[in-house]
Design an enzyme around this catalytic site. Structure first.
Site, mmCIF file in Angstrom:
data_model
loop_
_atom_site.group_PDB
_atom_site.id
_atom_site.type_symbol
_atom_site.label_atom_id
_atom_site.label_comp_id
_atom_site.label_asym_id
_atom_site.label_seq_id
_atom_site.Cartn_x
_atom_site.Cartn_y
_atom_site.Cartn_z
ATOM 1 N N ILE A 1 30.756 32.004 31.975
ATOM 2 C CA ILE A 1 29.857 32.935 31.341
ATOM 3 C C ILE A 1 28.182 32.071 30.475
ATOM 4 N N SER B 1 41.238 29.581 29.653
ATOM 5 C CA SER B 1 40.052 31.712 29.702
ATOM 6 C C SER B 1 40.538 32.770 30.350
ATOM 7 N N THR C 1 37.200 37.645 22.677
ATOM 8 C CA THR C 1 37.264 38.224 23.457
ATOM 9 C C THR C 1 37.743 39.610 23.036
ATOM 10 N N ASP C 2 37.541 41.295 24.119
ATOM 11 C CA ASP C 2 38.417 42.193 22.963
ATOM 12 C C ASP C 2 40.108 41.834 23.337
ATOM 13 N N GLU C 3 40.557 40.791 23.850
ATOM 14 C CA GLU C 3 42.011 40.752 24.112
ATOM 15 C C GLU C 3 42.484 40.356 22.652
ATOM 16 N N TYR D 1 46.887 33.419 25.092
ATOM 17 C CA TYR D 1 45.894 33.052 25.524
ATOM 18 C C TYR D 1 44.740 34.130 24.793
ATOM 19 N N LYS E 1 42.989 33.078 21.410
ATOM 20 C CA LYS E 1 41.466 33.035 20.790
ATOM 21 C C LYS E 1 41.770 33.623 19.151
ATOM 22 N N LEU F 1 39.839 38.377 38.412
ATOM 23 C CA LEU F 1 40.486 39.651 39.649
ATOM 24 C C LEU F 1 39.298 39.599 40.248
ATOM 25 N N TYR G 1 48.983 43.840 40.318
ATOM 26 C CA TYR G 1 49.825 43.496 39.422
ATOM 27 C C TYR G 1 49.795 44.385 39.337
ATOM 28 N N ARG H 1 40.944 48.101 32.086
ATOM 29 C CA ARG H 1 39.741 46.749 31.655
ATOM 30 C C ARG H 1 38.312 47.718 31.976
ATOM 31 N N ASN I 1 42.709 48.701 37.840
ATOM 32 C CA ASN I 1 43.044 48.186 38.637
ATOM 33 C C ASN I 1 42.028 47.711 40.448
ATOM 34 N N ASP J 1 54.000 42.071 38.515
ATOM 35 C CA ASP J 1 54.110 42.288 37.412
ATOM 36 C C ASP J 1 52.777 41.260 36.486
ATOM 37 N N GLY K 1 53.503 40.615 29.928
ATOM 38 C CA GLY K 1 53.250 40.767 28.806
ATOM 39 C C GLY K 1 52.178 41.195 29.406
HETATM 40 P P1 NAD Z 1 35.429 29.742 32.167
HETATM 41 O O1 NAD Z 1 36.793 29.125 32.163
HETATM 42 O O2 NAD Z 1 34.133 30.427 33.122
HETATM 43 O O3 NAD Z 1 34.583 28.343 31.769
HETATM 44 C C1 NAD Z 1 35.191 27.709 30.507
HETATM 45 C C2 NAD Z 1 34.630 26.467 30.524
HETATM 46 O O4 NAD Z 1 34.675 25.717 29.019
HETATM 47 C C3 NAD Z 1 34.022 25.823 31.501
HETATM 48 O O5 NAD Z 1 32.779 25.114 31.825
HETATM 49 C C4 NAD Z 1 35.311 24.651 30.904
HETATM 50 O O6 NAD Z 1 35.411 23.052 31.534
HETATM 51 C C5 NAD Z 1 34.774 24.399 29.607
HETATM 52 N N1 NAD Z 1 35.522 23.179 28.481
HETATM 53 C C6 NAD Z 1 36.941 24.464 29.084
HETATM 54 N N2 NAD Z 1 37.491 23.147 27.755
HETATM 55 C C7 NAD Z 1 36.935 22.259 26.991
HETATM 56 C C8 NAD Z 1 36.712 21.451 26.141
HETATM 57 N N3 NAD Z 1 38.083 20.549 25.947
HETATM 58 N N4 NAD Z 1 35.400 20.401 26.025
HETATM 59 C C9 NAD Z 1 34.939 21.233 26.548
HETATM 60 N N5 NAD Z 1 34.235 22.432 27.124
HETATM 61 C C10 NAD Z 1 35.783 22.724 27.490
HETATM 62 O O7 NAD Z 1 35.680 30.627 30.816
HETATM 63 P P2 NAD Z 1 34.499 32.298 30.875
HETATM 64 O O8 NAD Z 1 35.120 32.315 31.529
HETATM 65 O O9 NAD Z 1 33.052 31.216 31.473
HETATM 66 O O10 NAD Z 1 34.812 31.975 29.465
HETATM 67 C C11 NAD Z 1 34.150 31.701 28.121
HETATM 68 C C12 NAD Z 1 34.186 32.044 27.256
HETATM 69 O O11 NAD Z 1 34.283 33.910 26.662
HETATM 70 C C13 NAD Z 1 35.532 32.346 26.362
HETATM 71 O O12 NAD Z 1 35.748 31.681 25.187
HETATM 72 C C14 NAD Z 1 36.214 32.974 26.656
HETATM 73 O O13 NAD Z 1 37.407 33.437 25.958
HETATM 74 C C15 NAD Z 1 35.367 34.468 26.128
HETATM 75 N N6 NAD Z 1 34.791 35.387 27.339
HETATM 76 C C16 NAD Z 1 35.684 35.650 28.543
HETATM 77 C C17 NAD Z 1 35.417 36.997 29.239
HETATM 78 C C18 NAD Z 1 35.553 36.572 30.712
HETATM 79 O O14 NAD Z 1 35.595 37.946 31.295
HETATM 80 N N7 NAD Z 1 35.450 36.274 31.362
HETATM 81 C C19 NAD Z 1 35.719 37.663 28.292
HETATM 82 C C20 NAD Z 1 34.680 37.793 26.767
HETATM 83 C C21 NAD Z 1 35.192 36.808 26.089
HETATM 84 O O1 DAU Z 2 38.843 41.300 28.343
HETATM 85 C C1 DAU Z 2 38.177 40.500 28.414
HETATM 86 C C2 DAU Z 2 39.111 39.232 29.186
HETATM 87 O O2 DAU Z 2 38.713 39.056 30.872
HETATM 88 C C3 DAU Z 2 38.334 37.219 28.741
HETATM 89 O O3 DAU Z 2 39.104 36.925 27.149
HETATM 90 C C4 DAU Z 2 39.557 36.838 29.254
HETATM 91 O O4 DAU Z 2 38.949 35.289 29.284
HETATM 92 C C5 DAU Z 2 38.987 36.889 30.941
HETATM 93 O O5 DAU Z 2 39.954 36.287 32.329
HETATM 94 C C6 DAU Z 2 39.550 38.602 31.000
HETATM 95 O O6 DAU Z 2 41.128 38.923 31.239
HETATM 96 P P1 DAU Z 2 41.922 39.755 32.111
HETATM 97 O O7 DAU Z 2 43.288 39.115 31.834
HETATM 98 O O8 DAU Z 2 41.747 41.459 31.403
HETATM 99 O O9 DAU Z 2 41.047 38.972 34.202
HETATM 100 P P2 DAU Z 2 41.658 39.089 35.319
HETATM 101 O O10 DAU Z 2 40.279 38.836 36.097
HETATM 102 O O11 DAU Z 2 42.724 37.654 35.002
HETATM 103 O O12 DAU Z 2 42.725 39.834 35.345
HETATM 104 C C7 DAU Z 2 41.670 42.139 35.365
HETATM 105 C C8 DAU Z 2 42.955 42.051 35.482
HETATM 106 O O13 DAU Z 2 43.502 42.899 37.383
HETATM 107 C C9 DAU Z 2 44.452 42.708 34.588
HETATM 108 O O14 DAU Z 2 44.353 43.192 34.063
HETATM 109 C C10 DAU Z 2 45.515 41.685 35.630
HETATM 110 C C11 DAU Z 2 44.920 42.132 36.808
HETATM 111 N N1 DAU Z 2 44.605 41.126 38.482
HETATM 112 C C12 DAU Z 2 44.589 40.242 38.551
HETATM 113 C C13 DAU Z 2 44.426 39.271 38.624
HETATM 114 C C14 DAU Z 2 43.086 37.630 39.081
HETATM 115 C C15 DAU Z 2 45.332 41.830 39.129
HETATM 116 O O15 DAU Z 2 45.523 42.808 39.628
HETATM 117 N N2 DAU Z 2 45.658 40.779 40.159
HETATM 118 C C16 DAU Z 2 45.019 39.442 40.397
HETATM 119 O O16 DAU Z 2 45.175 38.591 41.420
#
Ligand code: NAD
Ligand code: DAU
Length: 358
Positions: free
Chosen positions: A13, A87, A136-138, A162, A166, A202, A219, A226, A261, A296, A299
């Site tokens: 992001i 994340s 995050t919404d989590e 996680y 957060k 995913l 899973y 989601r 999913n 699965d 949790g």
């Molecule tokens: P990501 O895992 O792709 O990126 C995380 C970045 O943080 C990486 O570039 C990593 O190198 C850096 N990082 C990790 N530890 C660090 C440290 N100790 N010091 C400096 N840099 C560090 O994550 P993302 O999916 O881009 O998520 C970004 C933010 O948005 C997170 O805070 C996450 O909780 C939040 N968020 C993510 C989602 C989602 O769907 N991916 C949704 C809602 C909120």
């Molecule tokens: O809701 C926001 C969150 O969304 C962020 O805060 C997190 O950083 C981000 O990783 C994401 O979390 P989820 O756990 O929801 O995302 P993920 O892509 O890991 O999984 C999405 C859904 O798919 C979840 O219900 C688990 C399921 N899944 C995931 C993977 C990786 C599968 O069924 N198979 C898989 O291999």
């Protein structure tokens, strides 16, 4: 010229946000990207901006207070946009400690350094300074009843290491706002998807596996829900909260795009079938036979769904990219960036994948 300190800007992001901001504001702004480059951080994500005069990368760990305070001492930072975090929920289940260190301690260090740099002798903060904590919404837990949603007032009920870490980081930000009137906002967003997403999540995992004719791990019963948001819509929301958000407020950000999913996996397969040409040998591989139900997640939260009413009413933000369009844009990006996918899935990723899915 306003200076932004973006943490975690080499991740999914963060890198999309940096692209969004540099495109929108050009040389009106300067961005300092601080990232320690974990497995999830990738400077390839920022290749096209790395030589811009108003963009600087600093390799530093947000838990290293000397390094972070040095950045504040050497630069007049106006805005902090704090993405850096561990994340991935599955990794937090296997190895929680690093999540507490980065997400909780790292946020405490960022808050403290910003406060030290921004606080005036009378305890107030210079106008224009702002800290945006990306969450995050989590943190709200899991919805069990249909037609219920997460609001900003929903009590926190995190379940995974996680989301607990957060939630801890959010509480620290809230405590700084309450105690010091520290100028901040918190955003809680739903699941993002789009370019540069690491294929442990995913959507990119399913795209990558399907194109190689590999099993598509779903899973449990595949009916967990989601609420998916295209990443550029998230970037825009973060900018709007920076620009127009009232200090000390929390804003929920979501796509109103709830899907099970299994439906996400089916849509990806259908879209790939539609986008691959008849001559492409991968077309024959991409079939529903690849879908494999696996054990699965421990949790596993059942359903997330954001009510983005407040950000819509107060700031005028709403999601612009419908899922059908966003998933095509995402798949198209992966088609055009096969090298990127090859690079990030070599080495350590293979080890992670084998341990996780064997
Ligand atoms: P990501 O895992 O792709 O990126 C995380 C970045 O943080 C990486 O570039 C990593 O190198 C850096 N990082 C990790 N530890 C660090 C440290 N100790 N010091 C400096 N840099 C560090 O994550 P993302 O999916 O881009 O998520 C970004 C933010 O948005 C997170 O805070 C996450 O909780 C939040 N968020 C993510 C989602 C989602 O769907 N991916 C949704 C809602 C909120
Ligand atoms: O809701 C926001 C969150 O969304 C962020 O805060 C997190 O950083 C981000 O990783 C994401 O979390 P989820 O756990 O929801 O995302 P993920 O892509 O890991 O999984 C999405 C859904 O798919 C979840 O219900 C688990 C399921 N899944 C995931 C993977 C990786 C599968 O069924 N198979 C898989 O291999």
């Amino acid at each position: 010229m306003r200076t932004y300190l973006v943490t975690g800007g080499a991740g999914f992001i963060g890198s999309n946000y940096i692209h969004y901001m540099l495109k929108k504001y050009g040389e009106e702004i300067r961005i300092i990207n601080v990232d320690v480059l974990t497995y999830a951080g990738n400077l390839e994500n920022l290749k096209d901006v790395e030589n811009l005069p108003n963009y600087t990368f600093v390799k530093a760990d947000i838990t290293d207070k000397d390094a972070i305070s040095r950045i504040f001492a050497e630069n007049d930072i106006d805005r902090v946009v704090h993405f850096a975090a561990e994340s991935h929920v599955d990794r937090s289940i296997r190895n929680p400690e690093v999540f507490v260190k980065t997400n909780v301690l790292g946020t405490a260090v960022m808050l403290n350094c910003a406060k030290a740099a921004w606080e005036q002798p009378d305890g107030s903060f210079a106008p224009g300074k702002k800290f945006l904590h990306v969450s995050t919404d989590e943190v709200y837990g899991s919805l069990s009843e249909p037609d219920t949603f997460f609001y900003e007032t929903t009590p926190y009920d995190p379940h995974s290491p996680y989301s607990a870490s957060k939630a801890g980081s959010d509480m620290l930000v809230k405590s700084y706002m309450d105690t010091y009137k520290f100028p901040a906002n918190i955003t809680n967003c739903s699941n993002n998807y789009g370019p540069y997403q690491f294929p442990e999540k995913l959507i990119p995992l399913i795209i990558n596996n399907a194109l190689q004719g590999k099993k598509l791990p779903v899973y449990g019963d595949g009916k967990n829900v989601r609420d998916w948001l295209y990443v550029m819509d998230h970037a825009k929301a973060i900018d709007m909260v920076q620009e127009k958000g009232k200090l000390f407020e929390t804003y929920n950000i979501g796509g109103h795009n709830e899907k099970e999913n299994i439906r996400i996996v089916e849509i990806i397969l259908e879209t790939l079938q539609d986008m691959l040409s008849d001559e492409d040998p991968r077309k024959a591989l991409v079939t529903k036979d690849l879908i494999t139900y696996v054990e699965d997640r421990k949790g596993h939260d059942r359903r997330y769904a954001i009510a983005p009413d407040k950000i819509k009413a107060d700031l005028g933000w709403e999601p612009e990219t419908m899922f059908e369009e966003g998933i095509r844009l995402t798949i198209q990006w992966f088609f055009e960036n096969e090298e990127w996918m090859k690079n990030v899935t070599s080495g350590d990723y293979q080890k992670y994948y084998e341990e996780m899915y064997q």
